[in-house]
Write a protein that holds these residues in place. Structure first.
Motif, short mmCIF file in Angstrom:
data_model
loop_
_atom_site.label_atom_id
_atom_site.label_comp_id
_atom_site.label_asym_id
_atom_site.label_seq_id
_atom_site.Cartn_x
_atom_site.Cartn_y
_atom_site.Cartn_z
N ASP A 96 -44.17 -13.97 73.29
CA ASP A 96 -44.44 -15.37 72.97
C ASP A 96 -44.95 -15.47 71.52
O ASP A 96 -45.24 -14.46 70.88
N GLU A 97 -45.08 -16.70 71.05
CA GLU A 97 -45.46 -16.93 69.66
C GLU A 97 -46.89 -16.47 69.37
O GLU A 97 -47.16 -15.93 68.29
N VAL A 98 -47.80 -16.66 70.31
CA VAL A 98 -49.19 -16.24 70.10
C VAL A 98 -49.25 -14.73 69.90
O VAL A 98 -49.91 -14.23 68.97
N THR A 99 -48.54 -13.98 70.75
CA THR A 99 -48.51 -12.53 70.64
C THR A 99 -47.83 -12.10 69.33
O THR A 99 -48.28 -11.18 68.66
N ALA A 100 -46.76 -12.79 68.98
CA ALA A 100 -46.04 -12.48 67.75
C ALA A 100 -46.92 -12.68 66.52
O ALA A 100 -46.95 -11.85 65.62
N LYS A 101 -47.66 -13.78 66.50
CA LYS A 101 -48.54 -14.06 65.37
C LYS A 101 -49.65 -13.01 65.26
O LYS A 101 -49.98 -12.55 64.18
N ALA A 102 -50.22 -12.62 66.40
CA ALA A 102 -51.26 -11.60 66.41
C ALA A 102 -50.71 -10.27 65.92
O ALA A 102 -51.35 -9.57 65.12
N GLN A 103 -49.51 -9.91 66.36
CA GLN A 103 -48.90 -8.65 65.93
C GLN A 103 -48.60 -8.68 64.44
O GLN A 103 -48.81 -7.69 63.74
N LEU A 104 -48.14 -9.81 63.93
CA LEU A 104 -47.86 -9.94 62.51
C LEU A 104 -49.12 -9.73 61.68
O LEU A 104 -49.11 -9.01 60.69
N ASN A 105 -50.23 -10.33 62.11
CA ASN A 105 -51.49 -10.20 61.38
C ASN A 105 -52.07 -8.80 61.46
O ASN A 105 -52.70 -8.33 60.52
N GLU A 106 -51.87 -8.11 62.59
CA GLU A 106 -52.46 -6.79 62.79
C GLU A 106 -51.59 -5.64 62.28
O GLU A 106 -52.08 -4.72 61.64
N LYS A 107 -50.30 -5.71 62.56
CA LYS A 107 -49.43 -4.57 62.29
C LYS A 107 -48.28 -4.87 61.34
O LYS A 107 -47.63 -3.95 60.85
N GLY A 108 -48.00 -6.13 61.13
CA GLY A 108 -46.82 -6.47 60.32
C GLY A 108 -45.60 -6.55 61.20
O GLY A 108 -45.69 -6.61 62.43
N GLY A 109 -44.44 -6.54 60.58
CA GLY A 109 -43.20 -6.66 61.34
C GLY A 109 -42.06 -5.99 60.60
O GLY A 109 -42.27 -5.17 59.71
N ILE A 110 -40.85 -6.37 60.95
CA ILE A 110 -39.65 -5.80 60.35
C ILE A 110 -39.21 -6.72 59.20
O ILE A 110 -38.83 -7.86 59.43
N VAL A 111 -39.29 -6.20 57.99
CA VAL A 111 -38.93 -6.99 56.81
C VAL A 111 -37.43 -6.86 56.59
O VAL A 111 -36.91 -5.76 56.44
N THR A 112 -36.73 -8.00 56.59
CA THR A 112 -35.28 -7.97 56.38
C THR A 112 -34.87 -8.58 55.04
O THR A 112 -33.74 -8.41 54.61
N LYS A 113 -35.80 -9.28 54.40
CA LYS A 113 -35.50 -9.86 53.10
C LYS A 113 -36.81 -9.96 52.32
O LYS A 113 -37.84 -10.36 52.88
N ARG A 114 -36.77 -9.59 51.05
CA ARG A 114 -37.96 -9.67 50.22
C ARG A 114 -37.56 -10.04 48.80
O ARG A 114 -36.79 -9.32 48.16
N ASP A 115 -38.08 -11.15 48.30
CA ASP A 115 -37.84 -11.59 46.93
C ASP A 115 -39.16 -11.50 46.17
O ASP A 115 -40.17 -12.04 46.61
N VAL A 116 -39.13 -10.80 45.04
CA VAL A 116 -40.35 -10.59 44.25
C VAL A 116 -40.14 -11.19 42.87
O VAL A 116 -39.13 -10.97 42.22
N LYS A 117 -41.15 -11.95 42.42
CA LYS A 117 -41.11 -12.59 41.10
C LYS A 117 -42.42 -12.30 40.39
O LYS A 117 -43.50 -12.58 40.92
N LEU A 118 -42.34 -11.71 39.19
CA LEU A 118 -43.53 -11.48 38.38
C LEU A 118 -44.02 -12.82 37.86
O LEU A 118 -43.30 -13.55 37.21
N VAL A 119 -45.27 -13.16 38.17
CA VAL A 119 -45.83 -14.45 37.80
C VAL A 119 -46.67 -14.35 36.53
O VAL A 119 -46.61 -15.20 35.66
N ASN A 120 -47.48 -13.26 36.43
CA ASN A 120 -48.42 -13.17 35.32
C ASN A 120 -48.85 -11.73 35.11
O ASN A 120 -48.86 -10.93 36.04
N THR A 121 -49.21 -11.41 33.87
CA THR A 121 -49.86 -10.14 33.58
C THR A 121 -51.09 -10.42 32.73
O THR A 121 -51.10 -11.35 31.94
#
Length: 65
Positions: A30-55
């Motif tokens: 369920d969503e509650v369990t999914a949210k808790a797992q995301l906060n504690e362990k993370g999940g499976i990343v299938t897409k990641r976009d990275v943008k340098l904002v500042n140095t």
């Protein structure tokens, strides 16, 4: 002989700020369990976009030789 000690050299370091957008999948009953797992362990990343904002250069970092 003099009592003058060598001044430690300082090497500036940098701070890099990134904006990261990710699509993460969580397998759970369920969503509650999914949210808790995301906060504690993370999940499976299938897409990641990275943008340098500042140095920024940080001064005063002592580096021993």
């Amino acid at each position: 002989m003099s009592n003058v000690s060598k001044i430690k050299e300082t090497k500036p370091t940098q701070c890099f700020s990134y904006e990261v957008n990710m699509l993460v999948h969580i397998i759970a009953d369920d969503e509650v369990t999914a949210k808790a797992q995301l906060n504690e362990k993370g999940g499976i990343v299938t897409k990641r976009d990275v943008k340098l904002v500042n140095t920024a250069t940080l001064y005063g970092e002592s580096k021993d030789k």
